[in-house]
Design a protein around this motif. Structure first.
Motif, short mmCIF file in Angstrom:
data_model
loop_
_atom_site.label_atom_id
_atom_site.label_comp_id
_atom_site.label_asym_id
_atom_site.label_seq_id
_atom_site.Cartn_x
_atom_site.Cartn_y
_atom_site.Cartn_z
N GLU A 312 43.86 -87.95 -56.32
CA GLU A 312 42.88 -86.87 -56.17
C GLU A 312 42.85 -85.99 -57.42
O GLU A 312 41.76 -85.57 -57.86
CB GLU A 312 43.23 -86.04 -54.93
N GLU A 313 44.01 -85.72 -58.00
CA GLU A 313 44.04 -84.92 -59.22
C GLU A 313 43.39 -85.67 -60.38
O GLU A 313 42.70 -85.08 -61.22
CB GLU A 313 45.48 -84.55 -59.58
N LEU A 314 43.63 -87.00 -60.43
CA LEU A 314 43.01 -87.79 -61.49
C LEU A 314 41.49 -87.84 -61.34
O LEU A 314 40.76 -87.86 -62.34
CB LEU A 314 43.58 -89.21 -61.48
N LEU A 315 41.02 -87.86 -60.10
CA LEU A 315 39.58 -87.82 -59.87
C LEU A 315 38.98 -86.54 -60.43
O LEU A 315 37.90 -86.55 -61.05
CB LEU A 315 39.29 -87.93 -58.37
N VAL A 316 39.68 -85.42 -60.22
CA VAL A 316 39.21 -84.14 -60.77
C VAL A 316 39.22 -84.18 -62.29
O VAL A 316 38.26 -83.73 -62.95
CB VAL A 316 40.09 -82.99 -60.25
N GLN A 317 40.29 -84.74 -62.87
CA GLN A 317 40.38 -84.83 -64.33
C GLN A 317 39.25 -85.67 -64.91
O GLN A 317 38.62 -85.28 -65.90
CB GLN A 317 41.73 -85.43 -64.72
N VAL A 318 38.99 -86.83 -64.30
CA VAL A 318 37.92 -87.69 -64.80
C VAL A 318 36.56 -87.00 -64.67
O VAL A 318 35.72 -87.06 -65.58
CB VAL A 318 37.92 -89.03 -64.04
N GLU A 319 36.36 -86.29 -63.56
CA GLU A 319 35.09 -85.58 -63.37
C GLU A 319 34.89 -84.52 -64.45
O GLU A 319 33.79 -84.36 -65.00
CB GLU A 319 35.06 -84.96 -61.98
N GLN A 320 35.97 -83.78 -64.76
CA GLN A 320 35.87 -82.75 -65.79
C GLN A 320 35.59 -83.36 -67.15
O GLN A 320 34.75 -82.86 -67.93
CB GLN A 320 37.17 -81.94 -65.83
N LEU A 321 36.27 -84.47 -67.47
CA LEU A 321 36.05 -85.10 -68.77
C LEU A 321 34.66 -85.72 -68.87
O LEU A 321 34.09 -85.78 -69.96
CB LEU A 321 37.13 -86.18 -69.00
N GLN A 322 34.13 -86.17 -67.75
CA GLN A 322 32.75 -86.68 -67.76
C GLN A 322 31.77 -85.56 -68.07
O GLN A 322 30.78 -85.77 -68.80
CB GLN A 322 32.43 -87.34 -66.42
N GLN A 323 32.02 -84.37 -67.54
CA GLN A 323 31.16 -83.22 -67.85
C GLN A 323 31.26 -82.85 -69.33
O GLN A 323 30.27 -82.53 -69.97
CB GLN A 323 31.53 -82.05 -66.95
N VAL A 324 32.51 -82.90 -69.84
CA VAL A 324 32.70 -82.60 -71.27
C VAL A 324 31.97 -83.62 -72.12
O VAL A 324 31.32 -83.27 -73.13
CB VAL A 324 34.21 -82.59 -71.60
#
Length: 383
Positions: A312-324
């Motif tokens: 779940e934390e990795l999903l959040v990290q990937v989502e943030q990096l996709q926005q970046v």
């Protein structure tokens, strides 16, 4: 799966052998004698006879042996189920691993393409005197490392596919898994909360250990009953004649009941002690098996819960990096940042996506481990 396993077939044959101990035995014999002595006439004689022996199971000794062998047969069946359960788990995890390699290869190719683009940019900047040669060499070394890792992933994929062929019972290379993406093809199954401990009662290794305790107790009873008197019935019938043509004209019949009382047989007492020691060993093995089963289930639940949270934390990290990444692409279009900055952000995103893929595969592995630890999943199915 419908074919009886060899070991189970052996145990079933041994069970039939134990049951045969309660049946009477019949022996049939025929003979002829020819004799010539010096000064005597040539003589000949013929005989035909049969004998029936039946050891009466007055005390139930044979039944004890049959019960013990029946328990061993059930234990052998449980051993086969345990082996089959391990096979199912190994096939599943190997298949998941192959799909993980496919997705890693795909992402590694994308990462390698990005690094080659970065290398091209550095070479242009070096030619214009903006970066030193060491920067280009460093990026070229990184590209070589990624190429080497890509070759290694393809090798591991082929080796895993060969292992899957062996698990499926076909020669290596005869079965090919179509390329696919693990996260698209295999979704994470749900595991209900509050699994009852009664599910452990169907674990094949626990069932086998329990039946072997029962078998050992039955063998103790059989050994103790061997100290009691045994009763047997013997019937005999036969005929004899000096001429073969007269062999069937006269018969003799006899019936002989007998009782055998063991007075001093150290082997019987030694057998009792041996079987009692086997009972203690079987009970200790059963206890260790149950304790190990609880540990395996608890560890599987802990690992599954922890790795689900990490995913779940990795999903959040990937989502943030996709926005970046999307923002940097927009900034690139208006000339705020360079193409090199975009590549660096995309490389960070690829690394996070690889970590998410590894986490997905780990959760699947933990789920398979829990499935195996519970003896075949969490559905309340009677075995």
């Amino acid at each position: 799966l419908r074919v009886r396993p060899p070991r189970t077939g052996v145990a079933n044959a041994q069970l039939a052998e134990a049951r045969a101990g309660a049946l009477p035995t019949v022996d049939i014999g025929a003979g002829a004698a020819f004799e010539k002595s010096t000064g005597q006439k040539f003589s000949k004689s013929f005989n035909l006879g049969t004998q029936v022996n039946w050891d009466l199971d007055v005390w139930g000794k044979v039944d004890k042996g049959v019960n013990g062998q029946t328990a061993e047969f059930r234990a052998t069946e449980a051993d086969w189920r345990a082996g089959y359960l391990r096979l199912v788990a190994d096939v599943s995890t190997t298949y998941f691993q192959i799909l993980q390699f496919d997705e890693q290869i795909e992402q590694q190719q994308r990462s390698l393409a990005k690094n080659r683009q970065i290398l091209s940019i550095f070479q242009s900047m070096r030619d214009n005197g903006l970066v030193p040669e060491t920067q280009v060499q460093r990026q070229r070394a990184e590209t070589s490392r990624l190429t080497k890792d890509l070759l290694e992933l393809r090798r591991l994929r082929d080796v895993s596919e060969n292992a899957l062929c062996t698990l499926l019972g076909v020669p290596a290379g005869d079965f090919k898994v179509p390329p696919g993406r693990l996260q698209d093809r295999v979704s994470l199954p749900g595991v209900p909360a509050g699994l009852p401990s009664q599910l452990l009662a169907r674990r094949p290794d626990i069932v086998a250990a329990e039946y072997r305790v029962l078998s050992a107790h039955e063998l103790v009873g059989e050994a103790k009953l061997a100290q009691l008197p045994s009763i047997s019935l013997t019937g005999r019938a036969g005929t004899a004649s000096f001429a073969l043509s007269d062999l069937l004209r006269s018969f003799t019949v006899g019936f002989l009941p007998s009782i055998n009382i063991p007075a001093f047989n150290p082997g019987i007492k030694a057998r009792v002690k041996t079987t009692e020691a086997v009972v203690k060993v079987a009970e200790q093995d059963y206890g260790r098996t149950v304790i190990a089963a609880f540990e395996e289930v608890e560890s599987a639940l802990v690992n599954l819960d922890a790795h689900r949270r990490q995913r779940e934390e990795l999903l959040v990290q990937v989502e943030q990096l996709q926005q970046v990444s999307a923002q940097t692409q927009a900034q690139l279009s208006v000339g705020v940042i360079s193409q090199l900055d975009v590549f660096e952000n995309e490389r960070s995103l690829l690394a996070a996506q690889l970590a998410l893929l590894a986490s997905h595969q780990q959760v699947l592995f933990d789920t398979v481990t829990l499935y195996k630890a519970l003896g075949g999943g969490w559905a309340p199915v009677e075995v």
